[in-house]
Design an enzyme around this catalytic site. Structure first.
Site, PDB file in Angstrom:
ATOM      1  N   HIS A 289      17.590  31.066  48.927  1.00  0.00           N
ATOM      2  CA  HIS A 289      17.127  29.910  47.849  1.00  0.00           C
ATOM      3  C   HIS A 289      17.917  31.007  46.320  1.00  0.00           C
ATOM      4  CE1 HIS A 289      15.427  26.380  50.053  1.00  0.00           C
ATOM      5  NE2 HIS A 289      15.449  27.457  50.688  1.00  0.00           N
TER       6      HIS A 289
ATOM      7  N   ASN B 110      12.219  21.515  51.155  1.00  0.00           N
ATOM      8  CA  ASN B 110      13.724  20.512  51.513  1.00  0.00           C
ATOM      9  C   ASN B 110      14.421  19.483  51.352  1.00  0.00           C
ATOM     10  OD1 ASN B 110      14.576  23.915  51.076  1.00  0.00           O
ATOM     11  ND2 ASN B 110      14.654  23.634  53.341  1.00  0.00           N
TER      12      ASN B 110
ATOM     13  N   HIS C 272       5.062  29.094  47.251  1.00  0.00           N
ATOM     14  CA  HIS C 272       4.629  29.115  48.084  1.00  0.00           C
ATOM     15  C   HIS C 272       4.352  28.605  49.028  1.00  0.00           C
ATOM     16  CE1 HIS C 272       2.140  31.954  51.734  1.00  0.00           C
ATOM     17  NE2 HIS C 272       1.808  32.797  50.466  1.00  0.00           N
TER      18      HIS C 272
HETATM   19 FE1  HDD Z   1      11.595  29.120  52.604  1.00  0.00          FE
HETATM   20  C1  HDD Z   1      11.868  30.715  49.843  1.00  0.00           C
HETATM   21  C2  HDD Z   1      11.823  26.623  51.524  1.00  0.00           C
HETATM   22  C3  HDD Z   1      11.324  28.668  55.745  1.00  0.00           C
HETATM   23  C4  HDD Z   1      10.980  32.325  53.844  1.00  0.00           C
HETATM   24  N1  HDD Z   1      11.694  28.858  50.763  1.00  0.00           N
HETATM   25  C5  HDD Z   1      12.181  29.275  49.700  1.00  0.00           C
HETATM   26  C6  HDD Z   1      12.239  28.609  48.533  1.00  0.00           C
HETATM   27  C7  HDD Z   1      12.792  26.975  49.006  1.00  0.00           C
HETATM   28  C8  HDD Z   1      11.716  27.502  50.993  1.00  0.00           C
HETATM   29  C9  HDD Z   1      12.558  26.177  48.697  1.00  0.00           C
HETATM   30  C10 HDD Z   1      12.462  28.971  47.577  1.00  0.00           C
HETATM   31  C11 HDD Z   1      12.022  28.764  46.552  1.00  0.00           C
HETATM   32  C12 HDD Z   1      11.610  29.015  45.223  1.00  0.00           C
HETATM   33  O1  HDD Z   1      11.894  28.119  44.164  1.00  0.00           O
HETATM   34  O2  HDD Z   1      11.266  29.729  44.354  1.00  0.00           O
HETATM   35  N2  HDD Z   1      11.971  27.327  53.651  1.00  0.00           N
HETATM   36  C13 HDD Z   1      11.454  26.210  52.453  1.00  0.00           C
HETATM   37  C14 HDD Z   1      11.443  24.898  53.826  1.00  0.00           C
HETATM   38  C15 HDD Z   1      11.359  25.868  55.636  1.00  0.00           C
HETATM   39  C16 HDD Z   1      11.641  27.129  54.595  1.00  0.00           C
HETATM   40  C17 HDD Z   1      11.242  23.251  53.320  1.00  0.00           C
HETATM   41  C18 HDD Z   1      11.432  25.406  56.075  1.00  0.00           C
HETATM   42  C19 HDD Z   1      10.816  24.340  56.702  1.00  0.00           C
HETATM   43  N3  HDD Z   1      11.401  30.101  54.835  1.00  0.00           N
HETATM   44  C20 HDD Z   1      11.049  29.534  55.983  1.00  0.00           C
HETATM   45  C21 HDD Z   1      11.018  30.415  56.513  1.00  0.00           C
HETATM   46  C22 HDD Z   1      10.234  31.550  56.388  1.00  0.00           C
HETATM   47  C23 HDD Z   1      11.274  31.525  54.407  1.00  0.00           C
HETATM   48  C24 HDD Z   1       9.991  30.265  58.313  1.00  0.00           C
HETATM   49  C25 HDD Z   1       9.640  33.164  56.382  1.00  0.00           C
HETATM   50  C26 HDD Z   1       9.360  33.052  57.752  1.00  0.00           C
HETATM   51  N4  HDD Z   1      11.518  31.019  51.462  1.00  0.00           N
HETATM   52  C27 HDD Z   1      11.419  31.831  52.614  1.00  0.00           C
HETATM   53  C28 HDD Z   1      11.085  33.302  51.443  1.00  0.00           C
HETATM   54  C29 HDD Z   1      12.123  32.750  50.362  1.00  0.00           C
HETATM   55  C30 HDD Z   1      11.679  31.660  50.255  1.00  0.00           C
HETATM   56  C31 HDD Z   1      11.984  34.642  51.865  1.00  0.00           C
HETATM   57  C32 HDD Z   1      12.571  33.229  49.185  1.00  0.00           C
HETATM   58  C33 HDD Z   1      11.813  33.453  48.185  1.00  0.00           C
HETATM   59  C34 HDD Z   1      10.855  33.458  48.221  1.00  0.00           C
HETATM   60  O3  HDD Z   1      10.175  32.970  49.294  1.00  0.00           O
HETATM   61  O4  HDD Z   1       9.471  33.599  46.832  1.00  0.00           O
HETATM   62  O5  HDD Z   1       9.936  34.363  51.642  1.00  0.00           O
END
Ligand code: HDD
Length: 713
Positions: free
Chosen positions: A77, A150, A341
C-alpha cells in the site's frame, strides 16, 4: 487533570490539534537553527574558482538534510492519497456497542482517510489493476480507532503467516524487479495456482472492482469479522462496510491502462480537485450484525477472511455517514506519515480469533516502528485528540517534554500517576472470550472444507458484461505468464469454480480446456456483489462527472455556453478541449477559454464528450486525428457522446460501430444507441442537455461491447 472520557470532540478537533505544527511560508530564509541566510545559490569557496570550504554550515546542513529526505515506503500500500473529514452516526448504536463515537448523532468525529493501491511502489501509476486500500483514523474522545480495509470484502489467504509469501509473489520478481505495479507475471500466478484458498478473492480481483474509477466511488470492507460489545458486556459479531454515495464505478481495462500513461496521478488528482471544488466525497457506514449463537449457522466459518456474508443472508444496517472535506496541507507530513492499524480499537470494538486479523495486529505496529520510528504516535497526524499519559519514554525524535520525576508504575513519588482508569470511566478491557485447545500449527477443518463455493457464487452473480470482463482480465493476466504449467493449474482451479468459466479462460491462454466439470455449479447468487446490479438499484447521478467539449475557432459559442450552463446546473464538470491552450474565437466573435489541449488531455480522462456545431470548428476537428480518436475512444469505452449542428459530422467521421446517423433526424434521437445524443440543428439545447445528463448518469452503454464478439455468449 483531563481524563480520557470527558474530552469534548467535534469536527474541527483534529484540525485544531494540528494547528501548532502548521508552518506558513516564511518571509526570509533561515537555517534550521534560525540564522538568516543571505545566499543559497553559491557554496563558500577559497577563491572564486577554489575548493569548497567545510565551514559552510548552510551548505552542509542543506545537503545533509536533503540526503535524508526519504523514508522507507510502506512495504505494501505504498501508493496512496489522503483527506480529512468527519463521521457522524445516524442514531445511537448503544444497543450493539459502547464505542462513544457511535452514540450521539449530534457529534461529528474527525477522521483522516488514506486510500491506496496494494502492489505498486510509491511512485507507481494510480489506475493499474489492483485492490484499493481504504483506511480511516477516527480521532475519538476515547482514543484513536483505525478502520483498515479494502474495496473487496474477502482476502487471498486465511492465515497472516502467509502474508509475506503472497506479497513477495505479487511484487516485482526479485531477479530483475519486473513488473512494477502488476500482478500479471509468473510468480504471482504460480503462488495463486498452488493456494486454492485464494480463488474467491481472485474472482473479485479479476472483476472490474480492481479498476476503480475514483476513490470517491469505491466500497470499503473491514473484511474480518470483528466484535461489537455494548455497555452490558454483551458481544455480537460485526462486519463493517462503507458505500460511496456516488455509487461504485470502474474503468474499462483499456481505459485504465491508457490512463496510467496519460495521467499516472489520476486518482489522487481526482480526490484532491473534487475536495478543492467543494464536491466532498461521502460514504455510508453499514454493519452486518451476527448474534454469537448464530456463529455456526452459515455453512462456512465466519472467522475465515476468504469468505464473506452475503447481504441477502445478513442485511447491512446503515449506521452513519463520512464526509471528506479538507485536503492535507502537506503530503509527507500527513498522508505519508499517517499510520493505520486494525489493532487500534476503542472500548466497544473488539477482535475475533480470525488468524489473519491476529497476525495483522502484530504486523502494522511493527512495520510502523520500522518506517517511522519509535515515536510515530507523536506525529501530528497520528496523535489522538484526547490526552495520552503513560510511562513510555525517550527514543528517536521524542517530542513530548514530560514533566515529573517518575516514569514507572506503581509509584508513590509521582502521586501514583498515571493511574489505572477506574471503573465507570472509559478504558479498554478485552472481551473475555472463552478459549481452549492444544497448541497446534494447523488450519482449522472449518477453514479447509470449501474454497470454491463463494467463488462460484460471485461468478453466478455477475451480469454477462461483467463476466466477459473477468474472462478477458484472466486472459491478460495469465496471458503474461510464461510457464504453461502455471496456466494449466489455474484452469484446473477455475474448473472447480465453474466449468464454463474454465473453458472460456483456457481458450485465451493456450491451454487445453477441461473436458468435464469437477463439481456442479450450485446455482446460487448474491446480486449485491455485482456492481452493475447495484447501480440499477441506486439513484443515478451525473454529479462530478467530467465532460470534454471539443471545439476550435468558429465554434457555435452559444451552444457551448448553453451546454456548459445546463451541465453545471446538474453538477457535471465541463472542460473545453482544443488544439492550443489560451482562447478560441466563436463564430460570433466571442472568446472561449480552452481548458485542455489534445496533447494535455485524452478521452480517457473524461466521462463523456460533446461536440458543438460551428462549420469552421468542425471542419478543423474532422481533419484532426486526435479529435477523431477522442470521439472514437470515448465510444469504444461505452461513454455518452453528444453533438449538435455540424458537430454531428465529427461523430460520423469517428467510425462509431453500429450507429446509423442516416436515421438520426429529429432532436436527440440518433440511432439504436441511447448513449449518443444528437441534434442536427441544435435548436433544442435544453432537451439535448437533459438527455445527455441522463446518459452521463447512466454511465456506460455496454450494448456497444456486445456488438463485438463476446467471450461470454
Ligand atoms: Fe495490510 C498496510 C489493508 C492484510 C500487513 N493493509 C495496509 C493498508 C491497508 C491494508 C488499507 C494501508 C494502510 C495505510 O494507508 O497506511 N491488509 C489490509 C486488508 C487486509 C490486509 C484489508 C486483509 C483483510 N496486511 C494484511 C496482513 C498483513 C498486513 C494479513 C500481515 C500480517 N498491511 C500490512 C503492513 C502494512 C499494511 C505490512 C504496510 C504499511 C502499514 O501496514 O502500515 O503491516
Amino acid at each position: 487533570m483531563s481524563e480520557p472520557n470527558n474530552h469534548q470532540i467535534n469536527e474541527d478537533s483534529k484540525i485544531k490539534d494540528m494547528e501548532p505544527f502548521r508552518q506558513e511560508v516564511g518571509e526570509y530564509m533561515t537555517t534550521n537553527q534560525g540564522v538568516g541566510v543571505s545566499d543559497t545559490d553559491n557554496s563558500l569557496k577559497a577563491g572564486e574558482r577554489g575548493p569548497s570550504l567545510l565551514e559552510d554550515f548552510h551548505h552542509l546542513e542543506k545537503m545533509s538534510h536533503f540526503d535524508r529526505e526519504r523514508i522507507p515506503e510502506r512495504v505494501v500500500h505504498a501508493r496512496g492519497a489522503g483527506a480529512h473529514g468527519y463521521f457522524q452516526v445516524y442514531e445511537s448504536m448503544a444497543k450493539y456497542t459502547k464505542a462513544k463515537f457511535l452514540q450521539d448523532p449530534s457529534v461529528k468525529t474527525p477522521v483522516f482517510v488514506r486510500f491506496s493501491n496494494v502492489g505498486g511502489s510509491r511512485g507507481s501509476a494510480d489506475t493499474v489493476r489492483d485492490v484499493r486500500g481504504f483506511s480511516i483514523k477516527f480521532y475519538t474522545e476515547e482514543g484513536n480507532y483505525d478502520f483498515v480495509g479494502n474495496n473487496i470484502p474477502v482476502f487471498f489467504i486465511q492465515d497472516g503467516i502467509k502474508f509475506p509469501d503472497i506479497i513477495h509473489a505479487v511484487k516485482p520478481e526479485p531477479n530483475n524487479e519486473i513488473p512494477q505495479a502488476s500482478s500479471a507475471h509468473d510468480n504471482f500466478w504460480d503462488f495463486i495456482s498452488l493456494v486454492p484458498e485464494s480463488m474467491h478473492m481472485i474472482m473479485w480481483f479479476l472483476s472490474d472492482r480492481t479498476l476503480a474509477k475514483s476513490y470517491r466511488m469505491i466500497q470499503g470492507f473491514g473484511v474480518h469479522t470483528f466484535r461489537f460489545v455494548n455497555e452490558e458486556g454483551k458481544a455480537r459479531f460485526v462486519k463493517l462496510h462503507w458505500k460511496p454515495l456516488l455509487g461504485v464505478h470502474s474503468f474499462v481495462f483499456d481505459e485504465a491502462q491508457k490512463l496510467s500513461g496519460k495521467d499516472p496521478d489520476y486518482h489522487r488528482r481526482d480526490l484532491w480537485e473534487m475536495i478543492e471544488m467543494g464536491h466532498y466525497p461521502e460514504y455510508e457506514l453499514g454493519v452486518q450484525i451476527i448474534e454469537e449463537e448464530d456463529e455456526n449457522k452459515f455453512g462456512f466459518d465466519i472467522l475465515d477472511s476468504t469468505k464473506f456474508i452475503p447481504e441477502e443472508l445478513v442485511p447491512v444496517i446503515p449506521v452513519g455517514k463520512m464526509v471528506l472535506n479538507r485536503n492535507p496541507d502537506n503530503y509527507f507530513a500527513e498522508t505519508e506519515q499517517s499510520a493505520f492499524h486494525p489493532g487500534r480499537v476503542v472500548p466497544g470494538i473488539d477482535f475475533t480469533d480470525d488468524p489473519l486479523l491476529q497476525s495483522r495486529v502484530f504486523s502494522y505496529h511493527d512495520t510502523q516502528l520500522y518506517r517511522l520510528g519509535a515515536n510515530f504516535a507523536h506525529l501530528p497526524i497520528n496523535r489522538p485528540v484526547c490526552p495520552v499519559h503513560n510511562n513510555q519514554q525517550d527514543g528517536f525524535m521524542q517530542t513530548n517534554i514530560k514533566q515529573g520525576r517518575t516514569n514507572y508504575y506503581p509509584n508513590s513519588l509521582g502521586g501514583g500517576c498515571p493511574m489505572m482508569t477506574p471503573e465507570g470511566m472509559s478504558a479498554f478491557s478485552h472481551y473475555s472470550e472463552s478459549v481452549q485447545g492444544n497448541k497446534v500449527r494447523k488450519r482449522a477443518e472449518s477453514f479447509k472444507k470449501d474454497y470454491f463455493s463463494q467463488a462460484t457464487l460471485f461468478w453466478n452473480s455477475l451480469t454477462d458484461i461483467e463476466k466477459d470482463h473477468l474472462v478477458k482480465a484472466a486472459h491478460f493476466e495469465l496471458g503474461k505468464v510464461q510457464t504453461k504449467a502455471i496456466r494449466e493449474r489455474m484452469v484446473e482451479l477455475f474448473n472447480q469454480v465453474d466449468h464454463e468459466l474454465a473453458k472460456l479462460v483456457a481458450k485465451g491462454i493456450g491451454v487445453a480446456a477441461p473436458t468435464k466439470a469437477v463439481t456442479e455449479n450450485h446455482g446460487q447468487s448474491s446480486p449485491a456483489v455485482s456492481m452493475e446490479k447495484m447501480k440499477e438499484k441506486m439513484e443515478k447521478s451525473a454529479k462530478t462527472r467530467q465532460v470534454a467539449i471539443l471545439a476550435a475557432d468558429g465554434v457555435n459559442s452559444s451552444q457551448v455556453m448553453e451546454i456548459k450552463e445546463i451541465l453545471k446546473q446538474a453538477g457535471v464538470l465541463p472542460q473545453v478541449v482544443s488544439e492550443f491552450k489560451g482562447t478560441i474565437k466563436g463564430a460570433d466573435g466571442q472568446e472561449i477559454e480552452v481548458n485542455q489541449t489534445f496533447l494535455t488531455a485524452a478521452s480517457v480522462m473524461f466521462d463523456a464528450v460533446y461536440v458543438p456545431g460551428g462549420k469552421q470548428s468542425v471542419e478543423m476537428l474532422v481533419n484532426k486525428d486526435d479529435a477523431i480518436e477522442f470521439v472514437h475512444e470515448a465510444f469504444k469505452h461505452c461513454k455518452p457522446i453528444a453533438a449538435t449542428g455540424e458537430g454531428v459530422e465529427l461523430l460520423k467521421g469517428a467510425h462509431l460501430k453500429g450507429v446509423n446517423f442516416d436515421q438520426a433526424g429529429s432532436n436527440g434521437k440518433a440511432k439504436a444507441d441511447q448513449g449518443i445524443v444528437t441534434s442536427q440543428d441544435g435548436s433544442d439545447m435544453q432537451s439535448i442537455g437533459q438527455k445527455f445528463i441522463e446518459a452521463i448518469a447512466k454511465g456506460r452503454f455496454w450494448t456497444r461491447e456486445q456488438m463485438e464478439k463476446k467471450m461470454v455468449p
